[in-house]
Design a protein around this motif. Structure first.
Motif, mmCIF file in Angstrom:
data_model
loop_
_atom_site.group_PDB
_atom_site.id
_atom_site.type_symbol
_atom_site.label_atom_id
_atom_site.label_comp_id
_atom_site.label_asym_id
_atom_site.label_seq_id
_atom_site.Cartn_x
_atom_site.Cartn_y
_atom_site.Cartn_z
ATOM 1 N N MET A 46 0.823 -1.200 0.000
ATOM 2 C CA MET A 46 0.000 0.000 0.000
ATOM 3 C C MET A 46 0.865 1.260 0.000
ATOM 4 O O MET A 46 0.529 2.234 -0.672
ATOM 5 N N TRP A 47 1.932 1.233 0.762
ATOM 6 C CA TRP A 47 2.787 2.414 0.832
ATOM 7 C C TRP A 47 3.462 2.683 -0.503
ATOM 8 O O TRP A 47 3.768 3.834 -0.821
ATOM 9 N N LYS A 48 3.677 1.637 -1.325
ATOM 10 C CA LYS A 48 4.298 1.822 -2.645
ATOM 11 C C LYS A 48 3.368 2.599 -3.574
ATOM 12 O O LYS A 48 3.825 3.408 -4.390
ATOM 13 N N ILE A 49 2.079 2.355 -3.445
ATOM 14 C CA ILE A 49 1.101 3.072 -4.269
ATOM 15 C C ILE A 49 1.102 4.556 -3.906
ATOM 16 O O ILE A 49 1.073 5.428 -4.783
ATOM 17 N N ILE A 50 1.158 4.851 -2.635
ATOM 18 C CA ILE A 50 1.159 6.246 -2.182
ATOM 19 C C ILE A 50 2.429 6.956 -2.650
ATOM 20 O O ILE A 50 2.371 8.080 -3.163
ATOM 21 N N GLY A 98 4.281 6.120 -5.228
ATOM 22 C CA GLY A 98 4.161 6.258 -6.682
ATOM 23 C C GLY A 98 3.276 7.420 -7.074
ATOM 24 O O GLY A 98 3.581 8.165 -8.009
ATOM 25 N N PHE A 99 2.176 7.593 -6.369
ATOM 26 C CA PHE A 99 1.278 8.711 -6.656
ATOM 27 C C PHE A 99 1.967 10.041 -6.398
ATOM 28 O O PHE A 99 1.856 10.981 -7.198
#
Length: 68
Positions: A1-5, A7-8
């Motif tokens: 989940m932290w990777k998505i944040i 990346g955003f």
């Protein structure tokens, strides 16, 4: 989940950087139709380029049986 944040955040920072570098040259108003649309260069120039390419003689090619 932290990777998505992460990346955003990186993508948003890149997008803001590109927009800031473009300045007033960017047009974000969408598609244009009619008189305000930017058209290609003069049609007469494009037509003359096509006609000169079409009038050029085709290169002579020997048949495959003559190559033996």
């Amino acid at each position: 989940m932290w990777k998505i944040i992460i990346g955003f955040i990186v993508f948003a920072a890149l997008a803001l950087f590109v927009i800031m570098q473009g300045g007033d040259k960017l047009d974000m108003s969408g598609e244009k139709h009619g008189s305000e649309a930017v058209h290609a260069p003069e049609p007469a120039q494009a037509a003359s380029a096509v006609s000169s390419a079409a009038s050029a003689p085709a290169p002579a090619v020997a048949p495959a049986s003559a190559a033996k």
